[in-house]
Design a protein around this motif. Structure first.
Motif, PDB file in Angstrom:
ATOM      1  N   ASP A  18       0.371  -1.719   0.043  1.00 15.38           N
ATOM      2  CA  ASP A  18       0.015  -0.101   0.021  1.00 15.38           C
ATOM      3  C   ASP A  18       0.746   1.137  -0.329  1.00 15.38           C
ATOM      4  N   ASN A  62      -3.529   0.298   4.492  1.00 12.27           N
ATOM      5  CA  ASN A  62      -4.526   0.094   5.429  1.00 12.27           C
ATOM      6  C   ASN A  62      -4.521  -0.618   6.495  1.00 12.27           C
ATOM      7  N   ARG A  67      -9.300  -0.356   3.170  1.00  5.78           N
ATOM      8  CA  ARG A  67      -9.356  -0.468   1.662  1.00  5.78           C
ATOM      9  C   ARG A  67     -10.242  -1.230   1.358  1.00  5.78           C
ATOM     10  N   ARG A 105      -4.771   4.838  -5.355  1.00  7.08           N
ATOM     11  CA  ARG A 105      -4.676   4.108  -4.536  1.00  7.08           C
ATOM     12  C   ARG A 105      -5.739   4.979  -3.678  1.00  7.08           C
ATOM     13  N   PHE A 108      -8.167   5.265  -0.020  1.00  3.80           N
ATOM     14  CA  PHE A 108      -8.284   4.412   1.035  1.00  3.80           C
ATOM     15  C   PHE A 108      -9.523   5.313   1.820  1.00  3.80           C
TER      16      PHE A 108
END
Length: 170
Positions: free
Chosen positions: A79, A89, A110, A125, A127
């Motif tokens: 991540d 995460n 996530r 990415r 979150f």
């Protein structure tokens, strides 16, 4: 035979004067007292409820963190990468009030199976995080990751309406 009066008989007792009955003071009804006390209690309750509902902050605060990576960051990578190893995460997210006091903490999450997406040539990415049972404050600040990262501040109204949307990297 005629009965002669008994001269030795004591005279009948004189009537003892009876005190005049004292009238009891008129007993006041307690109904007006209960009405006044009930109205006062209702007013106090109304004021307390108004204060609570007009000054209460959001009970929960939602947010997202978008981590933008370059080509070194692939779908298979962890991540966090390079300078972002503190963002992944389970990383801690802190919510502070206007005095800087921590009022809530949570973690970055996530969705299971969520893939990193390419947006405008960058890997992204995303979150999410949610703070629950957030106490009232004039403004809030959110901090994620290590101590080198700053705090993003918003008013209570903005926080309640929009939550937090953070973007790091790029």
């Amino acid at each position: 035979m005629t009965a002669e009066p008994n001269l030795f008989q004591p005279p009948p007792p004189e009537p003892v004067p009876q005190p005049e009955p004292v009238s009891q003071p008129a007993r006041r009804s307690r109904k007006p007292l209960f009405v006044v006390l009930g109205a006062a209690a209702a007013t106090v309750l109304a004021v307390v409820l108004i204060i609570v509902f007009t000054t209460a902050g959001p009970s929960s605060v939602h947010g997202t963190l978008s981590l933008l990576c370059d080509l070194k960051c692939t779908k298979a990578a962890a991540d966090g990468y390079d300078g972002y190893s503190d963002l992944g995460n389970g990383s801690q997210v802190t919510l502070v009030d206007e005095t800087g006091q921590v009022v809530a903490t949570t973690e970055l999450r996530r969705s299971p199976g969520e893939e990193t997406k390419i947006v405008d040539g960058a890997w992204v990415r995303t979150f999410t995080f949610t703070f629950t049972d957030v106490p009232s404050a004039d403004r809030y600040g959110v901090h994620v990751g290590n101590n080198n990262r700053g705090t993003l501040w918003k008013s209570a109204d903005e926080t309640e309406r929009d939550g937090f949307s953070l973007t790091i990297g790029g």
